[in-house]
Design an enzyme around this catalytic site. Structure first.
Site, mmCIF file in Angstrom:
data_model
loop_
_atom_site.group_PDB
_atom_site.id
_atom_site.type_symbol
_atom_site.label_atom_id
_atom_site.label_comp_id
_atom_site.label_asym_id
_atom_site.label_seq_id
_atom_site.Cartn_x
_atom_site.Cartn_y
_atom_site.Cartn_z
ATOM 1 N N ASP A 348 18.483 4.568 -19.180
ATOM 2 C CA ASP A 348 18.458 5.180 -17.910
ATOM 3 C C ASP A 348 19.904 5.825 -17.246
ATOM 4 O O ASP A 348 19.883 6.795 -16.774
ATOM 5 C CB ASP A 348 18.052 4.046 -16.680
ATOM 6 C CG ASP A 348 18.854 2.845 -16.617
ATOM 7 O OD1 ASP A 348 19.620 2.586 -17.576
ATOM 8 O OD2 ASP A 348 19.104 2.299 -15.471
ATOM 9 N N ARG A 352 26.806 1.879 -14.881
ATOM 10 C CA ARG A 352 26.579 0.602 -14.125
ATOM 11 C C ARG A 352 26.105 -0.296 -15.003
ATOM 12 O O ARG A 352 25.851 -0.496 -16.155
ATOM 13 C CB ARG A 352 25.764 0.769 -12.766
ATOM 14 C CG ARG A 352 24.247 1.187 -12.898
ATOM 15 C CD ARG A 352 23.351 1.177 -11.989
ATOM 16 N NE ARG A 352 22.115 1.455 -12.193
ATOM 17 C CZ ARG A 352 21.060 2.576 -11.432
ATOM 18 N NH1 ARG A 352 21.999 3.311 -10.463
ATOM 19 N NH2 ARG A 352 20.117 2.304 -11.749
ATOM 20 N N ASP A 353 25.829 -1.631 -14.305
ATOM 21 C CA ASP A 353 25.375 -2.789 -14.900
ATOM 22 C C ASP A 353 23.899 -2.829 -15.267
ATOM 23 O O ASP A 353 23.132 -3.754 -14.744
ATOM 24 C CB ASP A 353 25.807 -4.087 -13.926
ATOM 25 C CG ASP A 353 25.133 -3.835 -12.552
ATOM 26 O OD1 ASP A 353 24.604 -3.001 -12.103
ATOM 27 O OD2 ASP A 353 25.663 -4.898 -11.724
ATOM 28 N N GLU A 354 23.816 -1.836 -15.967
ATOM 29 C CA GLU A 354 22.174 -1.449 -16.457
ATOM 30 C C GLU A 354 22.039 -0.909 -17.719
ATOM 31 O O GLU A 354 21.839 -1.776 -18.684
ATOM 32 C CB GLU A 354 21.348 -0.542 -15.394
ATOM 33 C CG GLU A 354 20.053 -0.925 -15.195
ATOM 34 C CD GLU A 354 19.435 -0.477 -13.933
ATOM 35 O OE1 GLU A 354 20.074 -0.621 -12.851
ATOM 36 O OE2 GLU A 354 18.191 -0.550 -13.831
ATOM 37 N N ASP A 361 11.581 6.624 -17.622
ATOM 38 C CA ASP A 361 12.796 7.590 -17.997
ATOM 39 C C ASP A 361 12.539 8.474 -19.030
ATOM 40 O O ASP A 361 12.488 9.847 -19.076
ATOM 41 C CB ASP A 361 14.182 7.100 -17.659
ATOM 42 C CG ASP A 361 14.525 6.308 -16.507
ATOM 43 O OD1 ASP A 361 13.635 5.264 -16.224
ATOM 44 O OD2 ASP A 361 15.483 6.355 -16.036
ATOM 45 N N TRP A 423 5.782 4.230 -16.581
ATOM 46 C CA TRP A 423 6.632 3.547 -17.409
ATOM 47 C C TRP A 423 5.851 3.040 -18.851
ATOM 48 O O TRP A 423 6.308 3.515 -19.925
ATOM 49 C CB TRP A 423 7.387 2.378 -16.653
ATOM 50 C CG TRP A 423 8.366 2.720 -15.793
ATOM 51 C CD1 TRP A 423 9.676 2.580 -16.126
ATOM 52 C CD2 TRP A 423 8.392 3.473 -14.693
ATOM 53 N NE1 TRP A 423 10.432 3.193 -15.341
ATOM 54 C CE2 TRP A 423 9.848 3.758 -14.229
ATOM 55 C CE3 TRP A 423 7.608 4.053 -13.772
ATOM 56 C CZ2 TRP A 423 10.089 4.379 -13.055
ATOM 57 C CZ3 TRP A 423 7.626 4.960 -12.647
ATOM 58 C CH2 TRP A 423 9.282 5.238 -12.272
ATOM 59 N N GLU A 635 20.845 10.470 -10.589
ATOM 60 C CA GLU A 635 19.750 9.617 -10.479
ATOM 61 C C GLU A 635 18.935 9.879 -9.280
ATOM 62 O O GLU A 635 17.624 10.210 -9.266
ATOM 63 C CB GLU A 635 20.140 8.148 -10.332
ATOM 64 C CG GLU A 635 19.073 7.335 -10.092
ATOM 65 C CD GLU A 635 19.526 5.796 -9.989
ATOM 66 O OE1 GLU A 635 20.580 5.750 -9.969
ATOM 67 O OE2 GLU A 635 18.589 4.909 -10.424
ATOM 68 N N HIS A 656 21.641 10.387 -15.063
ATOM 69 C CA HIS A 656 20.310 9.969 -15.156
ATOM 70 C C HIS A 656 19.659 11.083 -15.804
ATOM 71 O O HIS A 656 19.449 11.941 -15.032
ATOM 72 C CB HIS A 656 19.683 9.351 -13.972
ATOM 73 C CG HIS A 656 19.496 7.923 -13.799
ATOM 74 N ND1 HIS A 656 20.635 6.986 -13.550
ATOM 75 C CD2 HIS A 656 18.423 7.001 -13.662
ATOM 76 C CE1 HIS A 656 20.060 5.804 -13.643
ATOM 77 N NE2 HIS A 656 18.683 6.023 -13.618
HETATM 78 C C1 BGC Z 1 16.572 2.720 -13.188
HETATM 79 C C2 BGC Z 1 15.470 3.664 -13.315
HETATM 80 C C3 BGC Z 1 14.296 2.981 -13.820
HETATM 81 C C4 BGC Z 1 14.002 2.365 -12.545
HETATM 82 C C5 BGC Z 1 12.813 1.426 -12.506
HETATM 83 C C6 BGC Z 1 16.203 1.758 -12.246
HETATM 84 O O1 BGC Z 1 17.116 0.901 -11.784
HETATM 85 O O2 BGC Z 1 17.958 3.213 -13.323
HETATM 86 O O3 BGC Z 1 15.838 4.929 -13.997
HETATM 87 O O4 BGC Z 1 13.385 3.605 -14.082
HETATM 88 O O5 BGC Z 1 14.995 1.451 -12.119
HETATM 89 O O6 BGC Z 1 12.657 0.317 -11.749
#
Ligand code: BGC
Length: 765
Positions: A348, A352-354, A361, A423, A635, A656
């Protein structure tokens, strides 16, 4: 088929640093010269291997990230040139995705707590003898100079501890070195990679250095990128330099709030000599860096600091350019958004912390990515994990792949009970995009079980009438009218979005069944698709007006072919164009609608409205970020607000790719290259000039060779130069002209321009 003799090994002791592991050996005598040497390499964590001090290849973060529970990749390197009569095989081990932090709740060591390496070196001699050097209990391990490493937080290096002696045969073990132990590991989990490895793909020098109002030394690399900074430093032994990264500035200082808990900071302790720091066990998403503790002048940093761009080493195949510099910058931003987020898996965001493989996406961006780069191997590798995770979840495609959310404490995120539209549809949309782009039906065959499992699971959720109107939905995520903290509160009814997606996926899988010759599935899925379509029309469509009457529902209804009635379709197109005009051409769609809105306008005869929407610069629009200096896709439409402050939403990235999916329309409709048959066996060359554009060009390395289109408007004439690759044919389709068949070759064609200015939305500029 490689027979595995190696074992997964980890240091017997716990060190205060990223561990080093080594063995040394002599080449076997009496067998003639070495004719081949192949190193297979894998790890729990990430590793770097060196032979006699030289890296075994350009690959970084080996073995990358897969659903480790079932599949750990291995890399293979030809290393014949790195061998010597006495050779040291050395491995550095980092935490990576296996043992580092993952997700936004502070989880770490999700997969296990032992970093471990697996190496098998097969040296073949002239007489056929094969010498095996493998990781086993005989290896030795010791501490190194990397005192911390984490993908989110960064890397600490104490150069005083740096000593290359361990890479040489003369090494004498200092105190602290110890043995290793074998980790329980089933080698059946080892799997070759089908995509390219992560490598350094570019180097960028800083454009500017200055001292901020708060007294910090800041660097600007001019491009939001993913990787790290290589720093050449000289200073007092024991002194410390820290490098902190951010995508944007706010109030003249690093804007770090969007990084949430990711520290994105590298710390270096100097040796007193000439140090070169490269934090290769982490990565950051950044354009700016703050360097504290720098010894020289700020100006010196311009030479000392180089941004190393890293990412999966994909082959660029598609290009696009046109007469509008803003659209060219938008396209550039799409490419860079992809480069930063195609880092071993499709993520995504990279900062960041992800940094997770969010399925929605890539579901909407797959077709765009498949034109820009050859992503066949890359996405098929990821789809393998999608299918594994889906099987684990009994047919439900999770939100992220690899799925780490299954390890979160209950209540942390939406429970994964059932599929979610868009998704979970990645199971169908991604393989379909690859099939269209590359024409290789094995992607459909390989993913067939996953594709059918998804639509059959969705079928169990349909209302008696055939609507997908239950369960948790993210819907038209990040609708610009949704409150910053509630990105799922879109204008579009989530059930309309979900039912449209259910139809689209079911129809695509029905076609897939047909292509693969699964006749019974084809029949049952076609019938199911028609049932959903009928229900959609019965419940959600009244004389062409679709429930919730916003751009996204029309975009989906038209682009997914949900409206069988020609009048309904025309009305829906009219209404969509009207909504776009009423909204002053500001974008009003989120993740679900945005990729399809320009297509839906084009398909219903509103191409000028599509152009006008695309070329709008007010907020929110595709070009608004461009006018704000963006170098990647954001994003949110307004990740940076017009006053230069960062959107207050908790989830605000500047990298993003999802909203960049409009580039797919740009390639097909402005550039004019689209697959009429999968893999461009027949190419549709159908540029549709519009907006303020006077020329455009697009090129693509199709599986058959290079296709290229260039058009220029000259008064009332369109002049085209078209290249059709050998082994294919093309259909030229221009507004107001009958289709013309084009054989392979390059030719120039001029045609009178049909008046495209049928609606009143052509920009006046
Ligand atoms: C992500 C998104 C993702 C979404 C869905 C976000 O935190 O960065 O791109 O699809 O959460 O919950």
């Amino acid at each position: 088929m490689t027979v595995w003799r190696a074992q997964m090994i980890t240091p017997a002791a716990r060190f205060d640093s990223a561990p080093l592991m080594r063995t040394q050996f002599d080449l076997a005598g009496g067998h003639g010269p070495v004719i081949a040497a192949r190193l297979s390499l894998s790890a729990l964590g990430v590793c770097e291997a060196l032979l006699n001090g030289r890296p075994v290849g350009p690959e970084l973060l080996t073995p990358g990230w897969t659903s480790y529970e079932w599949r750990v990749r291995y890399a293979q390197h030809d290393v014949i040139d790195l061998l010597a009569s006495t050779t040291v095989l050395a491995i550095l081990l980092g935490n990576g995705w296996y043992r580092g932090r993952l997700g936004w709740t502070g989880m770490r060591a999700v997969y296990g707590d032992d970093r471990a390496a697996f190496a098998q070196l097969e040296i073949t001699y002239a007489d056929g003898h094969v010498q095996h050097i493998v990781t086993d209990e005989s290896w030795r391990a010791g501490p190194g100079a990397i005192t911390a490493d984490d993908l989110y937080d960064g890397q600490d290096i104490d150069a005083r501890r740096h000593d290359d002696a361990w890479l040489t045969p003369e090494f004498v073990e200092p105190a602290g070195w110890d043995g290793v132990r074998v980790v329980d590991f089933d080698t059946d989990r080892l799997s070759p990679r089908s995509g390219p490895p992560v490598t350094r793909t570019q180097q960028i020098t800083p454009e500017r250095v200055w001292t901020s109002a708060a007294g910090h030394t800041l660097l600007d690399f001019g491009q939001n990128l993913v990787g790290w900074i290589r720093l050449v430093a000289h200073g007092d032994a024991g002194s410390e330099i820290t490098v902190r990264h951010a995508e944007v500035l706010e109030d003249g200082e690093l804007g770090i709030r969007p990084l949430r808990t990711a520290a994105a900071t590298d710390r270096y302790i100097l040796s007193g000599g000439n140090d070169i720091f490269e934090p290769t066990l982490t990565f950051h998403g950044f354009r700016y860096a703050q360097v504290d503790g720098w010894h020289g002048t700020p100006q010196d940093l311009l030479d000392a600091a180089t941004a190393m761009v890293i990412g999966s080493d994909l082959r660029r195949i598609g290009s696009f350019e046109c007469s509008d510099p803003l659209l060219n910058q938008l396209h550039h931003n799409v490419v860079w958004g992809m480069r930063g987020n195609f880092l071993d898996i499709p993520t995504d965001c990279p900062q960041r912390d992800e940094r997770l493989g969010w399925t929605g996406d890539i579901a909407v961006f797959a077709a765009t990515s498949a034109f820009l780069y050859d992503v066949g191997g890359f996405l098929r590798d990821w789809l393998t994990d999608l299918a594994l995770e889906q099987a684990h979840h009994r047919g439900v495609v999770p939100f992220v792949v690899p799925d780490i959310l299954k390890y979160e404490a209950p209540g942390t995120f939406m429970p994964l009970i059932e599929p979610t539209a868009v998704w979970s549809d990645a199971a169908v949309w991604v393989p379909w995009a690859l099939w269209q782009a590359y024409g290789d039906r094995t992607v459909l065959a390989d993913q067939y079980d996953s594709m059918t499992a998804h639509v059959r699971r969705v079928a169990t959720l349909l209302s008696p009438d055939g609507l997908w109107d239950s369960g948790l939905q993210l819907g038209d995520w990040l609708d610009p009218d949704a409150p910053p903290e509630h990105p799922a509160r879109a204008k579009a009814d989530p059930s309309v979005v979900a039912t449209a997606c259910a139809y689209h996926s079911t129809a695509l899988v029905a076609q897939t069944a047909d292509i693969l010759g699964h006749d019974a599935d084809h029949a049952s899925l076609s019938a199911l698709a028609q049932r959903i379509r009928a229900a959609f029309n019965r419940h959600y469509v009244t004389d062409g007006i679709v429930l919730s009457d916003c751009a996204t529902v029309y975009a989906l209804a038209i682009a997914f072919d949900l409206l069988p009635d020609a009048c309904d379709r025309a009305t829906a197109g009219e209404r969509l164009a009207q909504l776009v005009i009423q909204n002053d051409f500001r974008v009003s769609t989120g993740f679900a609608g945005t990729p399809y809105v320009t297509d839906a306008l084009t398909m219903t005869g509103h191409i000028e409205t599509a152009y006008r929407l695309l070329q709008e610069t007010g907020c929110p629009s595709w070009l608004y970020p461009v006018t704000m200096g963006a170098t990647t896709i954001w994003e949110r439409w307004d990740s940076m607000l017009p006053n230069g402050s960062i959107n207050p939403g908790h989830m605000t990235s500047f990298n993003h790719y999802a909203l960049g999916a409009v580039a797919d329309w740009m390639h097909r409709t402005i550039g004019g290259i689209a697959p009429l048959a999968p893999g461009y066996r027949t190419i549709l060359i159908a540029p549709q000039p519009g907006g303020t554009l006077t020329w455009a060009e697009a090129g693509l390395d199709t599986p058959h060779g290079r296709a290229h289109v260039r058009w220029d408007l000259d008064g009332d004439t369109i002049n085209l130069k078209i290249t059709v690759p050998e082994g294919t044919n093309a259909i030229l389709r221009l507004p107001g002209h009958p289709d013309t068949e084009l054989p392979p070759g390059t030719r120039r064609i001029s045609r009178p321009c049909a008046s495209p200015l049928s609606d009143s939305t052509r920009p006046t500029s």
